[in-house]
Design an enzyme around this catalytic site. Structure first.
Site, PDB file in Angstrom:
ATOM      1  N   MET B   1       0.848  -1.176   0.000  1.00  0.00           N
ATOM      2  CA  MET B   1       0.000   0.000   0.000  1.00  0.00           C
ATOM      3  C   MET B   1       0.886   1.228   0.000  1.00  0.00           C
ATOM      4  SD  MET B   1      -0.774   2.099   3.018  1.00  0.00           S
ATOM      5  CE  MET B   1       0.699   2.756   3.778  1.00  0.00           C
ATOM      6  N   PRO B   2       0.424   2.321  -0.477  1.00  0.00           N
ATOM      7  CA  PRO B   2      -0.908   2.596  -0.992  1.00  0.00           C
ATOM      8  C   PRO B   2      -0.988   2.357  -2.505  1.00  0.00           C
ATOM      9  CG  PRO B   2       0.144   4.552  -0.012  1.00  0.00           C
ATOM     10  CD  PRO B   2       1.195   3.548  -0.320  1.00  0.00           C
TER      11      PRO B   2
END
Lengths: 67, 67, 67, 67, 67, 67
Positions: B1-2
């Site tokens: 992530m992100p």
């Protein structure tokens, strides 16, 4: 519901997208309780210089592709 | 992530996208605590008649571009 | 333009989002030729059981976090 | 705000997108309290084999289109 | 089709979202040729520190709101 | 790649999301040729008044649910 957007490299065939759309819809119905008629799946296809992971474009990773 | 999706007008070069992907990944690592290997950046490029702000398509705004 | 959506784990502070929004906007202006006033950045924050990589939810990866 | 992404089949004309962008912006202002200048609308256009509902690609549904 | 994602500040009422969903669907049918039953509209609501324009979070712009 | 966003009604359990993330990743690997480590799946969960199909919010459809 649900609405699914899949952002991926261009180059998949219609047959590949047909299978993925069907199977992903099945998953959402079987494991997510979705109404099958209401599942929407979209494929947003991008070129190799429009997708990066780890800060590096895919087109740059493929210069020496592993066997 | 992100996971980052950037929707922008088509016409950026590969070099521009290379720099943006690298720098945006750095920002997410430095200020967002992201694991760099896990950052995904995608560019979804659209033509000038597929992007509007203030209810007006970009292609219509450019008929009399400011110097 | 451009419009940027950042999907990330919840838990970032306002100050972290403030810095990321500012710096990412700067990147799009400096390297992408964007009009700064027109750049939109949104953060879509999701819990640890709503983000997976490699088929594994983040909440499951953290059971034995590496030092 | 807000930022609106419309994923749809390719084939809409510029005039159709012009009308949709204008009217959708008006809706967000009138019913959502949006600042008109801040509304962004993007159209992400995909081919008929990149959009599925009910697990079936649109291209497969159109083989025997209803009158 | 189409699938519409509206990313906006939290705080809209159900009645506001009801009206927006109905009217936006009507626009897509009337001006985009969509099948009404197939239109999906989602609202992704974010707090004021998760939306930025011009590199500035909305929560920071509102400290001295204009009358 | 690919990056998958699933926008769905809130209320799924962690176990449901765990299974969906795993199975959807498998589909993308088996039918899409994806590198499993690179597949990202995110769930964006919204309340019943933030999802509409056919111009009608889900919360309004459920007032008289069919058996």
């Amino acid at each position: 519901m649900p609405a699914v957007q899949i952002t991926l490299l261009e180059g998949r065939t219609t047959e590949q997208k047909r299978k993925m759309a069907k199977r992903i819809t099945d998953v959402l119905v079987e494991d997510g309780g979705a109404n099958p008629a209401a599942v929407v799946v979209t494929f947003v296809e991008v070129p190799r210089d429009s997708y990066a992971s780890g800060g590096v474009l895919i087109c740059d990773k493929q210069q020496n592709p592993p066997k």
